[in-house]
Design an enzyme around this catalytic site. Structure first.
Site, mmCIF file in Angstrom:
data_model
loop_
_atom_site.group_PDB
_atom_site.id
_atom_site.type_symbol
_atom_site.label_atom_id
_atom_site.label_comp_id
_atom_site.label_asym_id
_atom_site.label_seq_id
_atom_site.Cartn_x
_atom_site.Cartn_y
_atom_site.Cartn_z
ATOM 1 N N THR A 198 0.711 -1.451 0.075
ATOM 2 C CA THR A 198 -0.027 0.234 -0.146
ATOM 3 C C THR A 198 1.303 1.053 0.100
ATOM 4 O OG1 THR A 198 -1.953 -0.879 1.151
ATOM 5 C CG2 THR A 198 -1.758 0.904 1.136
ATOM 6 N N ARG A 226 -12.762 -9.203 -0.387
ATOM 7 C CA ARG A 226 -12.135 -7.820 1.153
ATOM 8 C C ARG A 226 -12.175 -7.077 0.458
ATOM 9 N NH1 ARG A 226 -7.735 -6.007 2.230
ATOM 10 N NH2 ARG A 226 -6.939 -5.823 4.458
#
Ligand code: ASP
Length: 348
Positions: A198, A226
């Site tokens: 990320t 998810r």
């Protein structure tokens, strides 16, 4: 009152105070200063680009997206955009959100397939819809309509890693039997449990306006559909133009459960420095992580979460559960710095 009118009001007030006719202003006149940006450790180039763009007059949120796009485009970064590790079925699903301080608006996409720059799509959601979050097929159709080109995001490298994981998946998947949340939790070994990445980027412009962005391929080999903290406003990313920016990377589930990004900004609003605000968030994660499968032998969270903050005055801070490094850029240029951390060592 706009900045300019506020400034001239304050100047008049100060002159009047000197002449004895008006009380002196009780708050400081805001000065123009160098733009600043903070990001996760993989964002060294991104913070530099964001600061450059803000120096050219770009709005912080646009500068943030310009910065993270470089990481989304990089096939070697397997945590973001092209080359991001896929879900358990081998499909890359990307999450991203942006938030703009001056307008207070945000945009986000989750479980987006086939588009390598989800942060740019999130910007379009913010600017061209009355919504904040689009997911899955709807997000893809929206991106297509705005001219984003579809491509296979699974690189040879990430496909091989997925196959390797699948061959061993019985020990390392993301499924949990209900009784494993109890006292007799299984030994929770997952070689990929820290395989997160990320990029979050928080940006402050010279006039104190703020903007922020988080983009990710999410948890490696996640259950399809998810969604982590990264595209959720208030979790992986948040900003408030009167306060600053707050964001997170690491185990998204833990960040969602404490509303990390908004928690960090709230802490700054209550007077904490950016670093202390991030440390409070890390402490809150540690305090609220209770089930045994998520704890190590010492009772500490068996995962990493990192928090990042900037305040309106251009102060930068970051803190994590475990040691590590983050990226920042200010008038002294782009560089890495150590997180303040709850525990001294790196996560195991
Ligand atoms: N926070 C991201 C997620 O849970 C992953 C990461 O930051 O590593 O999707």
């Amino acid at each position: 009152m706009t900045d300019v009118t506020r400034r001239s009001f304050l100047a008049t007030a100060a002159a009047g105070a000197a002449a004895g006719s008006l009380p002196a202003p009780t708050f400081a006149i805001r000065r123009l200063r160098a733009p600043v940006a903070v990001a996760s450790g993989n964002g060294l180039q991104a913070v530099q680009i964001a600061v450059q763009r803000m120096g050219e007059g770009w709005r912080p949120v646009d500068a943030a997206v310009a910065g993270v796009s470089v990481v989304e485009d990089d096939p070697e970064d397997d945590s973001v955009g092209l080359g991001g590790l896929p879900n358990e079925e081998g499909v890359v699903e990307l999450d991203a959100c942006v938030m703009d301080g001056p307008s207070g608006l945000a945009g986000a996409v989750a479980a987006l397939q086939n588009i390598k720059n989800p942060a740019q799509v999130a910007l379009k959601v913010m600017r061209h819809t009355d919504h904040v979050l689009l997911v899955g097929e709807g997000a893809l159709r929206f991106a297509r309509a705005y001219g984003f080109v579809e491509q296979n995001l699974l690189t040879e490298r990430s496909r091989k890693k997925w196959l390797e994981w699948r061959e061993r998946r019985s020990a390392v998947d993301k499924w949990v039997a209900p009784d494993e949340n109890g006292e007799h939790g299984r030994e929770w070994f997952d070689q990929y449990k820290h395989k997160t990445g990320t990029i979050h980027l928080g940006a402050v412009a010279p006039n104190g306006d703020v903007g922020s962005c988080t983009t990710t391929s999410g948890l490696a080999f996640k259950i399809p559909g998810r969604v982590g903290d990264s595209p959720l406003i208030g979790c992986g990313n948040y900003c408030d133009n009167e306060v600053g920016t707050g964001g997170a990377t690491g185990r998204g589930e833990a960040c969602i459960l404490i509303n990390g990004g908004s928690f960090v900004v709230q802490q700054m609003a209550l007077g904490k420095s950016p670093t202390d605000a991030c440390l409070e968030a890390a402490k809150r994660v540690a305090r609220t992580t209770k089930v045994r499968r998520l704890l190590d032998a010492k009772g500490r969270p068996a995962f990493q979460v990192q928090f990042y903050a900037t305040d309106k005055n251009g102060r930068i801070g970051a803190a994590a559960l475990y040691a590590g490094r983050y990226a920042l850029c200010d008038e002294n240029g782009p560089r890495h710095a150590d997180f303040a951390s709850l525990y001294d060592e790196p996560v195991k």
